[in-house]
Write a protein that holds these residues in place. Structure first.
Motif, PDB file in Angstrom:
ATOM      1  N   PRO A 218       5.769 -11.642 -83.494  1.00  0.00           N
ATOM      2  CA  PRO A 218       5.229 -12.975 -84.319  1.00  0.00           C
ATOM      3  C   PRO A 218       4.389 -13.679 -83.520  1.00  0.00           C
ATOM      4  CG  PRO A 218       7.693 -12.788 -83.527  1.00  0.00           C
ATOM      5  CD  PRO A 218       6.893 -11.464 -83.110  1.00  0.00           C
ATOM      6  N   ASP A 219       4.371 -13.774 -82.388  1.00  0.00           N
ATOM      7  CA  ASP A 219       3.584 -14.848 -81.495  1.00  0.00           C
ATOM      8  C   ASP A 219       2.298 -14.457 -81.262  1.00  0.00           C
ATOM      9  OD1 ASP A 219       5.875 -16.472 -81.309  1.00  0.00           O
ATOM     10  OD2 ASP A 219       6.537 -15.508 -79.587  1.00  0.00           O
ATOM     11  N   VAL A 220       1.687 -13.287 -81.869  1.00  0.00           N
ATOM     12  CA  VAL A 220       0.406 -12.795 -81.612  1.00  0.00           C
ATOM     13  C   VAL A 220      -0.336 -12.730 -83.188  1.00  0.00           C
ATOM     14  CG1 VAL A 220      -1.036 -10.792 -81.312  1.00  0.00           C
ATOM     15  CG2 VAL A 220       1.003 -11.482 -80.013  1.00  0.00           C
ATOM     16  N   ALA A 221      -1.285 -13.470 -83.350  1.00  0.00           N
ATOM     17  CA  ALA A 221      -2.157 -13.115 -84.594  1.00  0.00           C
ATOM     18  C   ALA A 221      -2.960 -12.116 -84.514  1.00  0.00           C
ATOM     19  CB  ALA A 221      -3.137 -14.507 -84.590  1.00  0.00           C
ATOM     20  N   PHE A 222      -2.885 -11.169 -85.732  1.00  0.00           N
ATOM     21  CA  PHE A 222      -3.863  -9.935 -85.576  1.00  0.00           C
ATOM     22  C   PHE A 222      -4.768 -10.274 -86.907  1.00  0.00           C
ATOM     23  CE2 PHE A 222      -0.192  -8.473 -83.617  1.00  0.00           C
ATOM     24  CZ  PHE A 222      -0.493  -7.249 -83.059  1.00  0.00           C
ATOM     25  N   TYR A 223      -5.911  -9.857 -86.624  1.00  0.00           N
ATOM     26  CA  TYR A 223      -7.209 -10.018 -87.310  1.00  0.00           C
ATOM     27  C   TYR A 223      -7.697  -8.650 -87.589  1.00  0.00           C
ATOM     28  CZ  TYR A 223      -7.143 -15.188 -87.290  1.00  0.00           C
ATOM     29  OH  TYR A 223      -6.534 -16.423 -87.472  1.00  0.00           O
ATOM     30  N   PHE A 224      -7.733  -8.170 -88.831  1.00  0.00           N
ATOM     31  CA  PHE A 224      -8.472  -6.906 -89.441  1.00  0.00           C
ATOM     32  C   PHE A 224      -9.838  -7.180 -89.929  1.00  0.00           C
ATOM     33  CE2 PHE A 224      -3.990  -5.568 -88.704  1.00  0.00           C
ATOM     34  CZ  PHE A 224      -4.055  -4.510 -88.127  1.00  0.00           C
ATOM     35  N   VAL A 225     -10.809  -6.936 -89.272  1.00  0.00           N
ATOM     36  CA  VAL A 225     -12.147  -7.415 -89.779  1.00  0.00           C
ATOM     37  C   VAL A 225     -12.929  -6.048 -90.240  1.00  0.00           C
ATOM     38  CG1 VAL A 225     -14.407  -8.463 -89.008  1.00  0.00           C
ATOM     39  CG2 VAL A 225     -12.532  -9.141 -87.991  1.00  0.00           C
ATOM     40  N   GLY A 226     -13.306  -5.942 -91.482  1.00  0.00           N
ATOM     41  CA  GLY A 226     -13.683  -4.717 -92.262  1.00  0.00           C
ATOM     42  C   GLY A 226     -12.619  -4.320 -93.139  1.00  0.00           C
ATOM     43  N   ILE A 227     -11.398  -5.063 -93.114  1.00  0.00           N
ATOM     44  CA  ILE A 227     -10.465  -4.242 -94.044  1.00  0.00           C
ATOM     45  C   ILE A 227      -9.642  -5.747 -94.735  1.00  0.00           C
ATOM     46  CG2 ILE A 227      -8.111  -3.307 -94.263  1.00  0.00           C
ATOM     47  CD1 ILE A 227      -8.601  -1.793 -91.574  1.00  0.00           C
ATOM     48  N   SER A 228      -9.560  -5.380 -96.237  1.00  0.00           N
ATOM     49  CA  SER A 228      -9.343  -6.533 -97.197  1.00  0.00           C
ATOM     50  C   SER A 228      -7.954  -6.256 -97.293  1.00  0.00           C
ATOM     51  CB  SER A 228     -10.081  -6.479 -98.264  1.00  0.00           C
ATOM     52  OG  SER A 228      -9.839  -5.381 -99.063  1.00  0.00           O
ATOM     53  N   ALA A 229      -7.304  -7.153 -98.153  1.00  0.00           N
ATOM     54  CA  ALA A 229      -6.080  -7.221 -98.611  1.00  0.00           C
ATOM     55  C   ALA A 229      -5.969  -6.062 -99.462  1.00  0.00           C
ATOM     56  CB  ALA A 229      -5.518  -8.537 -99.243  1.00  0.00           C
ATOM     57  N   ASP A 230      -6.788  -5.517-100.482  1.00  0.00           N
ATOM     58  CA  ASP A 230      -6.920  -4.653-101.357  1.00  0.00           C
ATOM     59  C   ASP A 230      -6.818  -3.285-100.618  1.00  0.00           C
ATOM     60  OD1 ASP A 230      -6.839  -6.501-103.564  1.00  0.00           O
ATOM     61  OD2 ASP A 230      -9.076  -6.175-103.810  1.00  0.00           O
ATOM     62  N   ASP A 231      -7.487  -3.253 -99.470  1.00  0.00           N
ATOM     63  CA  ASP A 231      -7.470  -1.897 -98.974  1.00  0.00           C
ATOM     64  C   ASP A 231      -5.949  -1.743 -98.237  1.00  0.00           C
ATOM     65  OD1 ASP A 231      -9.951  -1.401 -98.832  1.00  0.00           O
ATOM     66  OD2 ASP A 231     -10.717  -2.800 -97.299  1.00  0.00           O
ATOM     67  N   GLU A 238       2.219  -3.586 -96.586  1.00  0.00           N
ATOM     68  CA  GLU A 238       2.460  -4.872 -96.841  1.00  0.00           C
ATOM     69  C   GLU A 238       1.925  -5.807 -95.500  1.00  0.00           C
ATOM     70  OE1 GLU A 238       6.458  -5.828 -97.652  1.00  0.00           O
ATOM     71  OE2 GLU A 238       6.675  -4.506 -99.427  1.00  0.00           O
ATOM     72  N   ILE A 239       1.428  -6.781 -95.828  1.00  0.00           N
ATOM     73  CA  ILE A 239       0.912  -7.515 -94.912  1.00  0.00           C
ATOM     74  C   ILE A 239       1.768  -8.928 -94.288  1.00  0.00           C
ATOM     75  CG2 ILE A 239      -1.100  -9.250 -94.135  1.00  0.00           C
ATOM     76  CD1 ILE A 239      -2.717  -7.696 -96.389  1.00  0.00           C
ATOM     77  N   PRO A 240       2.227  -8.754 -92.907  1.00  0.00           N
ATOM     78  CA  PRO A 240       2.988  -9.454 -92.260  1.00  0.00           C
ATOM     79  C   PRO A 240       2.314 -10.860 -92.304  1.00  0.00           C
ATOM     80  CG  PRO A 240       2.911  -7.607 -91.092  1.00  0.00           C
ATOM     81  CD  PRO A 240       1.877  -7.464 -92.145  1.00  0.00           C
ATOM     82  N   SER A 244      -4.250 -11.222 -90.744  1.00  0.00           N
ATOM     83  CA  SER A 244      -5.175 -11.588 -91.553  1.00  0.00           C
ATOM     84  C   SER A 244      -6.115 -10.564 -92.081  1.00  0.00           C
ATOM     85  CB  SER A 244      -5.738 -12.956 -90.921  1.00  0.00           C
ATOM     86  OG  SER A 244      -4.877 -13.885 -90.510  1.00  0.00           O
ATOM     87  N   ALA A 245      -6.263 -10.449 -93.098  1.00  0.00           N
ATOM     88  CA  ALA A 245      -7.121  -9.333 -93.620  1.00  0.00           C
ATOM     89  C   ALA A 245      -8.460  -9.980 -93.983  1.00  0.00           C
ATOM     90  CB  ALA A 245      -6.665  -8.385 -94.796  1.00  0.00           C
ATOM     91  N   ILE A 246      -9.637  -9.823 -93.076  1.00  0.00           N
ATOM     92  CA  ILE A 246     -10.798 -10.520 -93.315  1.00  0.00           C
ATOM     93  C   ILE A 246     -11.703  -9.865 -94.129  1.00  0.00           C
ATOM     94  CG2 ILE A 246     -12.705 -11.526 -92.000  1.00  0.00           C
ATOM     95  CD1 ILE A 246     -10.112 -12.915 -91.240  1.00  0.00           C
ATOM     96  N   GLY A 247     -11.603  -8.614 -94.390  1.00  0.00           N
ATOM     97  CA  GLY A 247     -12.508  -7.749 -95.264  1.00  0.00           C
ATOM     98  C   GLY A 247     -13.903  -7.405 -94.552  1.00  0.00           C
ATOM     99  N   ARG A 248     -14.796  -7.067 -95.310  1.00  0.00           N
ATOM    100  CA  ARG A 248     -16.241  -6.693 -94.788  1.00  0.00           C
ATOM    101  C   ARG A 248     -16.802  -8.208 -94.220  1.00  0.00           C
ATOM    102  NH1 ARG A 248     -18.278  -1.870 -98.838  1.00  0.00           N
ATOM    103  NH2 ARG A 248     -16.799  -0.465 -98.429  1.00  0.00           N
ATOM    104  N   VAL A 249     -17.660  -7.898 -93.314  1.00  0.00           N
ATOM    105  CA  VAL A 249     -18.343  -9.033 -92.933  1.00  0.00           C
ATOM    106  C   VAL A 249     -19.850  -8.595 -92.535  1.00  0.00           C
ATOM    107  CG1 VAL A 249     -16.515 -10.339 -91.935  1.00  0.00           C
ATOM    108  CG2 VAL A 249     -17.839  -8.733 -90.480  1.00  0.00           C
ATOM    109  N   ALA A 250     -20.801  -9.315 -92.781  1.00  0.00           N
ATOM    110  CA  ALA A 250     -22.068  -8.782 -92.299  1.00  0.00           C
ATOM    111  C   ALA A 250     -22.065  -8.547 -90.834  1.00  0.00           C
ATOM    112  CB  ALA A 250     -23.089  -9.981 -92.356  1.00  0.00           C
TER     113      ALA A 250
END
Length: 367
Positions: A218-231, A238-240, A244-250
């Motif tokens: 819980p004391d670490v922030a996870f970022y998934f870049v390229g993966i969205s909440a819908d994915d 389920e997303i804790p 954070s699901a960032i989704g696709r980026v340029a």
């Protein structure tokens, strides 16, 4: 040397194979080749701006159906692209043709060209009639790993002496932001350590294990870049709160997210043969160039390219092992820093320019 690179791919695309094709074409030009990339018309946009390319090469779009929504649509589009690109090649001279394994159809006419052709393979091939014909007349093959090479030689003995192994490359100039500046540009204000994944939501990536591990950290922030909440939702994940699901980026923002990280992780799974044995994830080499601690899945595929002297590992599909790896990185700063330095030294040898120069030398030798 004139090279026609034939690729059945939407171009530009955010997918890894599009990045690989763009960077290889650019690097081949820098190595002295005259490159024309032949792609379907279903792509749009300026690839040079999208990928940040500094070297120019011609992009020739040949007609094929734009719809690839279903498997049948994709196969039919690949069939048409194979015919249209073949007709283009018949009308235009080159020293050789270069292509990549992107579909099971579009390359089948290459043996009829009566000129040297080369194929980039990222996975093994079965003993089918089209493959037997393709490999009977092929001038050379570039694979991404020794395992792919071994299986190809086992299934097609005539390929011995025609294969070189060249892992994917990386752009050493892409990472030019210190951590705090990268976070400011991205608007990241959390005070926790950041563990970042940059990649696609394909099921064989095995990224679900990282989400499960996040519930234990819980004391670490996870970022998934390229993966969205819908994915995540499509896969029933389920997303804790700390994910954070960032989704696709340029494409140009991918390196910025990597620069913002405290830890970069690359996943895999034992449940998929390609993921477990054969993949050569470009993100791994990008991570090495980013000079951040790496947590990697301990699959044979990934261990082909990096070892304990350059990264931390977790057991495939084991969330507790993943969480333990994150804890080790955060608690053992000296070991983490030493591995970062070793990984970057290896990344320096894995630039796209080095790869292209060695591939071009191989092509010249084979023809």
């Amino acid at each position: 040397m004139k090279i026609f690179y034939v690729a059945n791919v939407r171009f530009p695309t955010e997918r890894a194979h599009g990045i690989q094709i763009a960077k290889m074409c650019e690097a081949l030009v820098r190595a002295g080749a005259d490159v024309t990339l032949i792609v379907p018309t279903r792509g749009s946009g300026d690839p040079f701006k999208y990928y940040g390319l500094t070297e120019q090469f011609e992009v020739k779009r040949v007609w094929s159906p734009r719809s690839v929504a279903t498997t049948f649509d994709f196969l039919f589009s690949s069939f048409v692209f194979g015919i249209m690109s073949f007709l283009f090649l018949l009308r235009h001279k080159s020293d050789c043709v270069y292509s990549m394994d992107l579909d099971p159809i579009s390359y089948t006419l290459l043996p009829l060209l009566r000129r040297p052709y080369f194929f980039e393979l990222h996975g093994p091939k079965r003993k089918t009639v089209p493959n037997r014909i393709l490999f009977r007349y092929i001038a050379g093959i570039i694979t991404i790993g020794e395992r792919v090479k071994s299986e190809l030689e086992k299934n097609f003995p005539r390929l011995r002496e025609k294969i070189i192994v060249k892992p994917n490359g990386t752009d050493l100039t892409a990472h030019n932001h210190v951590k705090d500046d990268a976070r400011a540009l991205l608007g990241i204000t959390v005070e926790k350590p950041l563990a970042v994944y940059t990649g696609s939501p394909l099921g064989w990536k095995g990224f679900e294990v990282a989400v499960e591990a996040a519930t234990r950290l819980p004391d670490v922030a996870f970022y998934f870049v390229g993966i969205s909440a819908d994915d995540f939702a499509k896969r029933g994940v389920e997303i804790p709160e700390n994910v954070s699901a960032i989704g696709r980026v340029a494409f140009r923002y991918t390196a910025l997210w990597q620069d913002a990280a405290d830890i970069l992780f690359v996943t895999g799974t034992q449940a998929n043969e390609y993921s477990y044995k054969h993949t050569s994830p470009m993100k791994l080499f990008e991570y090495m160039a980013a000079r951040r601690p790496i947590l990697a899945c301990g699959t044979p595929a990934i261990r082909q390219y990096i070892d304990e002297g350059q990264a931390f590992f977790y057991e495939p599909d084991d969330a507790e092992s993943f969480a333990s790896g994150i804890r080790d990185i955060l608690s053992d700063h000296a070991s983490a820093e030493a591995r970062v330095k070793n990984a970057f030294r290896k990344a320096e040898k894995l630039s796209w320019d080095n790869r292209a120069a060695e591939v071009l030398a191989f092509i010249k030798k084979q023809i």
